[in-house]
Design a protein around this motif. Structure first.
Motif, PDB file in Angstrom:
ATOM      1  N   HIS A  47       7.885 -12.200  10.508  1.00 24.08           N
ATOM      2  CA  HIS A  47       7.330 -11.775   8.800  1.00 24.08           C
ATOM      3  C   HIS A  47       5.921 -11.857   9.246  1.00 24.08           C
ATOM      4  O   HIS A  47       4.731 -12.391   9.759  1.00 24.08           O
ATOM      5  CB  HIS A  47       7.310 -13.709   8.721  1.00 24.08           C
ATOM      6  CG  HIS A  47       6.718 -13.407   6.934  1.00 24.08           C
ATOM      7  ND1 HIS A  47       7.629 -13.187   5.765  1.00 24.08           N
ATOM      8  CD2 HIS A  47       5.126 -13.072   6.668  1.00 24.08           C
ATOM      9  CE1 HIS A  47       6.585 -13.018   5.067  1.00 24.08           C
ATOM     10  NE2 HIS A  47       5.207 -12.891   5.150  1.00 24.08           N
ATOM     11  N   PHE A  48       5.433 -10.083   9.031  1.00 23.83           N
ATOM     12  CA  PHE A  48       4.401  -9.625   9.382  1.00 23.83           C
ATOM     13  C   PHE A  48       3.246 -11.227   8.297  1.00 23.83           C
ATOM     14  O   PHE A  48       3.126 -10.776   6.695  1.00 23.83           O
ATOM     15  CB  PHE A  48       4.265  -8.588   8.821  1.00 23.83           C
ATOM     16  CG  PHE A  48       3.415  -7.835   8.967  1.00 23.83           C
ATOM     17  CD1 PHE A  48       2.448  -7.840   9.575  1.00 23.83           C
ATOM     18  CD2 PHE A  48       2.431  -6.952   7.743  1.00 23.83           C
ATOM     19  CE1 PHE A  48       1.108  -6.791   9.536  1.00 23.83           C
ATOM     20  CE2 PHE A  48       0.955  -7.234   7.586  1.00 23.83           C
ATOM     21  CZ  PHE A  48       0.250  -6.434   8.957  1.00 23.83           C
ATOM     22  N   ARG A  98      -0.511  -1.756   4.967  1.00 20.07           N
ATOM     23  CA  ARG A  98      -1.615  -3.105   6.033  1.00 20.07           C
ATOM     24  C   ARG A  98      -0.570  -3.058   7.422  1.00 20.07           C
ATOM     25  O   ARG A  98      -0.881  -3.144   8.191  1.00 20.07           O
ATOM     26  CB  ARG A  98      -1.862  -4.256   5.197  1.00 20.07           C
ATOM     27  CG  ARG A  98      -2.529  -4.915   5.622  1.00 20.07           C
ATOM     28  CD  ARG A  98      -2.987  -5.895   5.154  1.00 20.07           C
ATOM     29  NE  ARG A  98      -2.218  -7.112   4.540  1.00 20.07           N
ATOM     30  CZ  ARG A  98      -1.535  -7.720   4.890  1.00 20.07           C
ATOM     31  NH1 ARG A  98      -1.575  -8.030   6.274  1.00 20.07           N
ATOM     32  NH2 ARG A  98      -0.509  -8.412   4.452  1.00 20.07           N
ATOM     33  N   PHE A  99       1.060  -3.192   7.410  1.00 19.78           N
ATOM     34  CA  PHE A  99       1.534  -3.194   8.008  1.00 19.78           C
ATOM     35  C   PHE A  99       1.549  -2.231   9.636  1.00 19.78           C
ATOM     36  O   PHE A  99       1.205  -1.865  10.589  1.00 19.78           O
ATOM     37  CB  PHE A  99       2.608  -3.436   8.434  1.00 19.78           C
ATOM     38  CG  PHE A  99       4.241  -3.742   9.245  1.00 19.78           C
ATOM     39  CD1 PHE A  99       4.847  -4.176   9.399  1.00 19.78           C
ATOM     40  CD2 PHE A  99       4.991  -2.223   8.860  1.00 19.78           C
ATOM     41  CE1 PHE A  99       5.333  -3.730  11.025  1.00 19.78           C
ATOM     42  CE2 PHE A  99       5.323  -2.540   9.658  1.00 19.78           C
ATOM     43  CZ  PHE A  99       6.059  -2.888  10.999  1.00 19.78           C
ATOM     44  N   CYS A 100       1.880  -0.523   8.191  1.00 25.11           N
ATOM     45  CA  CYS A 100       1.489   0.424   9.577  1.00 25.11           C
ATOM     46  C   CYS A 100       0.809   1.146  10.221  1.00 25.11           C
ATOM     47  O   CYS A 100      -0.157   1.609  11.176  1.00 25.11           O
ATOM     48  CB  CYS A 100       2.066   2.301   8.534  1.00 25.11           C
ATOM     49  SG  CYS A 100       3.762   1.796   7.660  1.00 25.11           S
ATOM     50  N   ALA A 101      -0.798   0.293   9.353  1.00 26.20           N
ATOM     51  CA  ALA A 101      -1.694   0.802   9.696  1.00 26.20           C
ATOM     52  C   ALA A 101      -2.717  -0.375  10.828  1.00 26.20           C
ATOM     53  O   ALA A 101      -3.717  -0.139  11.350  1.00 26.20           O
ATOM     54  CB  ALA A 101      -3.554  -0.262   8.971  1.00 26.20           C
ATOM     55  N   THR A 102      -1.829  -1.871  11.030  1.00 24.56           N
ATOM     56  CA  THR A 102      -1.892  -2.870  12.014  1.00 24.56           C
ATOM     57  C   THR A 102      -0.936  -3.136  13.410  1.00 24.56           C
ATOM     58  O   THR A 102      -2.103  -3.043  14.835  1.00 24.56           O
ATOM     59  CB  THR A 102      -1.523  -4.001  11.323  1.00 24.56           C
ATOM     60  OG1 THR A 102      -2.842  -3.648  10.117  1.00 24.56           O
ATOM     61  CG2 THR A 102      -2.158  -5.173  12.338  1.00 24.56           C
ATOM     62  N   VAL A 103      -0.008  -2.541  12.974  1.00 22.51           N
ATOM     63  CA  VAL A 103       0.818  -2.369  14.225  1.00 22.51           C
ATOM     64  C   VAL A 103       1.261  -0.743  14.642  1.00 22.51           C
ATOM     65  O   VAL A 103       1.855   0.018  14.049  1.00 22.51           O
ATOM     66  CB  VAL A 103       2.671  -2.910  13.630  1.00 22.51           C
ATOM     67  CG1 VAL A 103       3.470  -2.707  14.474  1.00 22.51           C
ATOM     68  CG2 VAL A 103       2.277  -4.433  13.282  1.00 22.51           C
ATOM     69  N   ASP A 104       1.610  -0.583  15.942  1.00 19.27           N
ATOM     70  CA  ASP A 104       2.554   1.046  16.205  1.00 19.27           C
ATOM     71  C   ASP A 104       3.386   1.312  15.870  1.00 19.27           C
ATOM     72  O   ASP A 104       4.389   0.487  16.475  1.00 19.27           O
ATOM     73  CB  ASP A 104       1.565   1.162  17.809  1.00 19.27           C
ATOM     74  CG  ASP A 104       1.987   2.228  18.691  1.00 19.27           C
ATOM     75  OD1 ASP A 104       2.828   3.376  17.728  1.00 19.27           O
ATOM     76  OD2 ASP A 104       2.553   1.895  19.821  1.00 19.27           O
TER      77      ASP A 104
END
Length: 320
Positions: free
Chosen positions: A17-18, A55-61
């Motif tokens: 879970h992100f 936020r997920f796209c900005a944090t995770v590759d």
């Protein structure tokens, strides 16, 4: 009735879970090692689903992400998944490794399965041509027009009542790589209006040359489905046949036993059934002794008496 649970695994990867924004910095797993669950609150959400995904796209590759699980979006019981679909499609160039996607990982505490509001999901399959596994939970507003997808190996549509046009859309689709098909047909109380005849394109197997696992379950017409399956050409190539979770009784089971041989199956799943002991014994003697694994439930399901109507009712495992 049984309740659905959150996914624990997708594409052979554990679901992670992100974290929520309020959780602060966190140690995250490598992008390719988990199935990322992106979710927000159904009620009084701190963020919209789109904001969490951004936020997920900005944090995770995201170029390494192989599996995504879409959890609740805000007011999923009355707001469709269309904005979720738009966000995923807008990010498709950032998700070149994505191979598995599950849309609607909600439990009854977040929204009953029959309340989850979906949309036309075919653009996702068109937008991700390399997708190998695709699942949807909930069928309110769900549309699945006939399509072609050359990479898809597993398709699951979980519902308390699957509309006939969705069943027909799946049956008319060209899915040459599909190995695993799982349809929860459901009950008319929650929108199911298909008939056994609507399954004929699936049961012919013409468009599903690689199908090995067929689940047509959670149906209030499970006897009719079983009778149709008994003579279906696709059965000869199956390894697993699943007619569980529905209202299967002696009529449907006897039709199965009287149809084509099923001794080639590795497994026959009939759990949550309304079978008598003599028919259970026939199934065990005919198939169990031939090496077929049979799931009959130790006790099966129990019929319930409607005192007002003076009738006995059978229920599917997952409805509302």
């Amino acid at each position: 009735m049984a309740h659905v649970e959150h996914l624990k695994e997708l594409y052979g990867l554990p679901v992670f879970h992100f974290p929520e924004a309020s959780a602060g910095p966190a140690d995250l797993p490598r992008p390719e090692t988990v199935a990322w669950r992106i979710a927000t609150g159904v009620y009084d959400a701190e963020e919209t689903w789109g904001e969490v995904f951004a936020r997920f796209c900005a944090t995770v590759d995201t170029t390494e992400v192989r599996a995504l699980v879409v959890g609740p979006w805000e007011e999923a019981y009355e707001s469709s998944s269309s904005k979720v679909l738009e966000a995923l499609l807008a990010a498709r160039d950032r998700l070149p490794a994505l191979r598995a996607l599950f849309l609607g990982d909600l439990t009854y505490e977040e929204a009953e399965i029959s309340w989850i509001t979906q949309a036309d999901v075919s653009p996702l399959l068109a937008g991700f041509p390399a997708l190998e596994e695709f699942g949807v939970r909930g069928s309110q507003g769900l549309r699945f027009p006939a399509l072609r997808h050359d990479a898809l190996r597993a398709l699951a549509l979980e519902s308390g009542g699957l509309p006939a046009d969705v069943v027909r859309g799946v049956g008319a689709s060209e899915l040459p790589a599909l190995e695993h098909l799982d349809l929860w047909l459901g009950t008319s109380w929650y929108g199911a209006d298909s008939e056994a005849a609507d399954l004929e394109p699936i049961l012919s197997g013409d468009r599903l040359p690689n199908l090995r696992h067929l689940a047509l379950r959670n149906s209030e017409i499970q006897d009719e489905v079983a009778a149709a399956v008994a003579s279906a050409p696709v059965v000869a190539r199956l390894e697993v046949l699943d007619l569980s979770m529905g209202t299967l009784g002696d009529e449907g089971a006897v039709a199965l036993l009287g149809g084509q041989p099923l001794t080639h199956l590795k497994k026959l799943d009939l759990h949550h059934n309304y079978l008598s002991d003599p028919v259970r014994q026939r199934l065990t003697e005919t198939l169990g002794t031939a090496g077929v694994e049979i799931d009959l439930d130790p006790d099966g399901a129990e019929e319930e008496e409607d005192e007002d109507e003076g009738t006995v009712e059978r229920y599917v495992a997952v409805g509302e």
